[in-house]
Design a protein around this motif. Structure first.
Motif, PDB file in Angstrom:
ATOM      1  N   VAL A 127       0.863  -1.168   0.000  1.00 30.07           N
ATOM      2  CA  VAL A 127       0.000   0.000   0.000  1.00 30.07           C
ATOM      3  C   VAL A 127       0.904   1.223   0.000  1.00 30.07           C
ATOM      4  O   VAL A 127       1.814   1.327   0.831  1.00 30.07           O
ATOM      5  N   ALA A 128       0.680   2.134  -0.928  1.00 25.45           N
ATOM      6  CA  ALA A 128       1.452   3.376  -0.995  1.00 25.45           C
ATOM      7  C   ALA A 128       0.657   4.483  -0.326  1.00 25.45           C
ATOM      8  O   ALA A 128      -0.519   4.696  -0.636  1.00 25.45           O
ATOM      9  N   LEU A 129       1.314   5.167   0.615  1.00 20.79           N
ATOM     10  CA  LEU A 129       0.678   6.266   1.333  1.00 20.79           C
ATOM     11  C   LEU A 129       1.435   7.550   1.023  1.00 20.79           C
ATOM     12  O   LEU A 129       2.644   7.623   1.232  1.00 20.79           O
ATOM     13  N   ARG A 130       0.710   8.567   0.541  1.00 21.36           N
ATOM     14  CA  ARG A 130       1.340   9.834   0.173  1.00 21.36           C
ATOM     15  C   ARG A 130       0.770  11.028   0.933  1.00 21.36           C
ATOM     16  O   ARG A 130       1.320  12.122   0.855  1.00 21.36           O
ATOM     17  N   GLU A 131      -0.315  10.823   1.640  1.00 17.33           N
ATOM     18  CA  GLU A 131      -0.916  11.920   2.397  1.00 17.33           C
ATOM     19  C   GLU A 131       0.059  12.350   3.496  1.00 17.33           C
ATOM     20  O   GLU A 131       0.619  11.501   4.199  1.00 17.33           O
ATOM     21  N   PRO A 132       0.281  13.650   3.651  1.00 20.05           N
ATOM     22  CA  PRO A 132       1.258  14.128   4.639  1.00 20.05           C
ATOM     23  C   PRO A 132       1.036  13.577   6.052  1.00 20.05           C
ATOM     24  O   PRO A 132       1.993  13.248   6.746  1.00 20.05           O
ATOM     25  N   GLN A 133      -0.215  13.439   6.483  1.00 19.74           N
ATOM     26  CA  GLN A 133      -0.462  12.940   7.832  1.00 19.74           C
ATOM     27  C   GLN A 133      -0.086  11.460   7.952  1.00 19.74           C
ATOM     28  O   GLN A 133       0.386  11.031   9.009  1.00 19.74           O
ATOM     29  N   ASP A 134      -0.255  10.677   6.889  1.00 15.16           N
ATOM     30  CA  ASP A 134       0.141   9.266   6.907  1.00 15.16           C
ATOM     31  C   ASP A 134       1.659   9.128   6.944  1.00 15.16           C
ATOM     32  O   ASP A 134       2.206   8.302   7.678  1.00 15.16           O
ATOM     33  N   VAL A 135       2.334   9.939   6.144  1.00 16.26           N
ATOM     34  CA  VAL A 135       3.796   9.910   6.121  1.00 16.26           C
ATOM     35  C   VAL A 135       4.341  10.347   7.477  1.00 16.26           C
ATOM     36  O   VAL A 135       5.221   9.693   8.046  1.00 16.26           O
ATOM     37  N   ALA A 136       3.798  11.423   8.020  1.00 10.57           N
ATOM     38  CA  ALA A 136       4.249  11.919   9.327  1.00 10.57           C
ATOM     39  C   ALA A 136       4.030  10.872  10.413  1.00 10.57           C
ATOM     40  O   ALA A 136       4.893  10.670  11.275  1.00 10.57           O
ATOM     41  N   TYR A 137       2.894  10.200  10.374  1.00 10.29           N
ATOM     42  CA  TYR A 137       2.623   9.146  11.365  1.00 10.29           C
ATOM     43  C   TYR A 137       3.685   8.054  11.301  1.00 10.29           C
ATOM     44  O   TYR A 137       4.220   7.624  12.324  1.00 10.29           O
ATOM     45  N   HIS A 138       4.014   7.596  10.100  1.00 10.75           N
ATOM     46  CA  HIS A 138       4.998   6.524   9.962  1.00 10.75           C
ATOM     47  C   HIS A 138       6.407   6.990  10.322  1.00 10.75           C
ATOM     48  O   HIS A 138       7.195   6.222  10.873  1.00 10.75           O
ATOM     49  N   LEU A 139       6.734   8.238  10.033  1.00  8.21           N
ATOM     50  CA  LEU A 139       8.026   8.775  10.465  1.00  8.21           C
ATOM     51  C   LEU A 139       8.100   8.812  11.995  1.00  8.21           C
ATOM     52  O   LEU A 139       9.119   8.446  12.587  1.00  8.21           O
ATOM     53  N   ASN A 140       7.010   9.227  12.634  1.00  6.84           N
ATOM     54  CA  ASN A 140       6.963   9.232  14.094  1.00  6.84           C
ATOM     55  C   ASN A 140       7.042   7.821  14.659  1.00  6.84           C
ATOM     56  O   ASN A 140       7.722   7.579  15.660  1.00  6.84           O
ATOM     57  N   LEU A 141       6.347   6.894  14.022  1.00  7.61           N
ATOM     58  CA  LEU A 141       6.380   5.496  14.451  1.00  7.61           C
ATOM     59  C   LEU A 141       7.791   4.931  14.322  1.00  7.61           C
ATOM     60  O   LEU A 141       8.294   4.254  15.228  1.00  7.61           O
ATOM     61  N   PHE A 142       8.449   5.252  13.218  1.00 13.88           N
ATOM     62  CA  PHE A 142       9.828   4.798  13.031  1.00 13.88           C
ATOM     63  C   PHE A 142      10.711   5.332  14.154  1.00 13.88           C
ATOM     64  O   PHE A 142      11.493   4.591  14.758  1.00 13.88           O
ATOM     65  N   GLU A 143      10.597   6.611  14.449  1.00 13.57           N
ATOM     66  CA  GLU A 143      11.420   7.219  15.503  1.00 13.57           C
ATOM     67  C   GLU A 143      11.102   6.624  16.869  1.00 13.57           C
ATOM     68  O   GLU A 143      12.001   6.435  17.686  1.00 13.57           O
ATOM     69  N   TYR A 144       9.829   6.325  17.110  1.00 14.05           N
ATOM     70  CA  TYR A 144       9.450   5.688  18.376  1.00 14.05           C
ATOM     71  C   TYR A 144      10.202   4.363  18.531  1.00 14.05           C
ATOM     72  O   TYR A 144      10.814   4.097  19.565  1.00 14.05           O
ATOM     73  N   PHE A 145      10.143   3.530  17.511  1.00 11.68           N
ATOM     74  CA  PHE A 145      10.835   2.234  17.572  1.00 11.68           C
ATOM     75  C   PHE A 145      12.356   2.436  17.597  1.00 11.68           C
ATOM     76  O   PHE A 145      13.072   1.757  18.333  1.00 11.68           O
ATOM     77  N   ARG A 146      12.853   3.378  16.811  1.00 13.11           N
ATOM     78  CA  ARG A 146      14.313   3.607  16.739  1.00 13.11           C
ATOM     79  C   ARG A 146      14.870   4.040  18.079  1.00 13.11           C
ATOM     80  O   ARG A 146      15.982   3.666  18.449  1.00 13.11           O
ATOM     81  N   ASP A 147      14.101   4.812  18.833  1.00 17.42           N
ATOM     82  CA  ASP A 147      14.548   5.269  20.154  1.00 17.42           C
ATOM     83  C   ASP A 147      14.733   4.119  21.133  1.00 17.42           C
ATOM     84  O   ASP A 147      15.403   4.283  22.155  1.00 17.42           O
ATOM     85  N   ARG A 148      14.169   2.969  20.841  1.00 13.68           N
ATOM     86  CA  ARG A 148      14.273   1.809  21.722  1.00 13.68           C
ATOM     87  C   ARG A 148      15.302   0.790  21.229  1.00 13.68           C
ATOM     88  O   ARG A 148      15.464  -0.279  21.796  1.00 13.68           O
ATOM     89  N   ALA A 149      15.993   1.133  20.172  1.00 13.95           N
ATOM     90  CA  ALA A 149      16.917   0.205  19.516  1.00 13.95           C
ATOM     91  C   ALA A 149      18.363   0.475  19.906  1.00 13.95           C
ATOM     92  O   ALA A 149      18.704   1.552  20.389  1.00 13.95           O
ATOM     93  N   VAL A 150      19.186  -0.539  19.651  1.00 14.26           N
ATOM     94  CA  VAL A 150      20.635  -0.389  19.776  1.00 14.26           C
ATOM     95  C   VAL A 150      21.211  -0.330  18.368  1.00 14.26           C
ATOM     96  O   VAL A 150      20.637  -0.863  17.419  1.00 14.26           O
ATOM     97  N   SER A 151      22.355   0.335  18.240  1.00 12.15           N
ATOM     98  CA  SER A 151      23.010   0.424  16.932  1.00 12.15           C
ATOM     99  C   SER A 151      24.511   0.438  17.144  1.00 12.15           C
ATOM    100  O   SER A 151      24.997   0.270  18.269  1.00 12.15           O
ATOM    101  N   GLY A 152      25.252   0.643  16.073  1.00 10.12           N
ATOM    102  CA  GLY A 152      26.703   0.723  16.170  1.00 10.12           C
ATOM    103  C   GLY A 152      27.307  -0.551  16.740  1.00 10.12           C
ATOM    104  O   GLY A 152      26.878  -1.663  16.403  1.00 10.12           O
ATOM    105  N   ASP A 153      28.288  -0.391  17.608  1.00  3.23           N
ATOM    106  CA  ASP A 153      28.996  -1.546  18.167  1.00  3.23           C
ATOM    107  C   ASP A 153      28.084  -2.457  18.974  1.00  3.23           C
ATOM    108  O   ASP A 153      28.258  -3.675  18.958  1.00  3.23           O
TER     109      ASP A 153
END
Length: 171
Positions: A127-153
């Motif tokens: 499903v392709a989402l182009r509406e600004p509110q849908d994109v913003a929601y997924h960017l926020n969701l990504f950041e929410y999950f990313r904040d709980r992740a480990v990276s690098g070493d």
């Protein structure tokens, strides 16, 4: 590009052997496909990772790296391949460890392309989402999950540890 991958590593970071295991039909009713051609297409698509003008963010759950989709030696090789990729300057590889509290539910894979487009992957298609509110929601969701992740070493140590577990299964 930001990819959230709760079940398996992205095609862009798969080894040929892992891709073959993932693409080989195992469920009745799975669409027929030319596995060799699909593996080649995945490997060809990985060329984009060499473009250092682009940034790639791969966010996986620990379950995604532990889910045994192939033989233990293929799994170990896949995880060690990801360790090597984690050193690329234009690539961010992050993993949400199993022991971290995450109150949002990761329902499906999604990919965000800047702030213009989100592709949500389903069993039967995309499903392709182009509406600004849908994109913003997924960017926020990504950041929410990313904040709980480990990276690098720390992520590389986790990947190596799980790879070692797969190697021990083989012995």
């Amino acid at each position: 590009m930001r990819q959230f991958l709760p079940a398996i590593p992205s095609a862009l970071i798969q080894t040929p052997e892992y891709a073959r295991a993932v693409l080989t039909p195992s469920v009745q009713g799975n669409p027929a496909r030319d596995v060799d051609r699909a593996v080649r297409a995945r490997l060809d698509s990985q060329e984009v990772l060499r473009d250092e003008s682009r940034r790639f963010h791969f966010l996986l759950t620990e379950q995604a790296i532990r889910w045994q989709r192939a033989e233990p030696d293929v799994m170990a090789s896949q995880l060690r391949h990801m360790v090597g990729l984690a050193d690329q300057p234009n690539l961010d590889l992050a993993i949400i460890p199993s022991g971290v509290t995450v109150s949002a539910t990761p329902f499906n894979v999604f990919v965000t392309y800047d702030d213009r487009l989100v592709i949500v992957e389903l069993f039967s298609g995309e499903v392709a989402l182009r509406e600004p509110q849908d994109v913003a929601y997924h960017l926020n969701l990504f950041e929410y999950f990313r904040d709980r992740a480990v990276s690098g070493d720390v992520a590389k140590v986790l990947l190596e540890s799980v790879a070692d577990e797969f190697t021990q299964q083989r012995a």
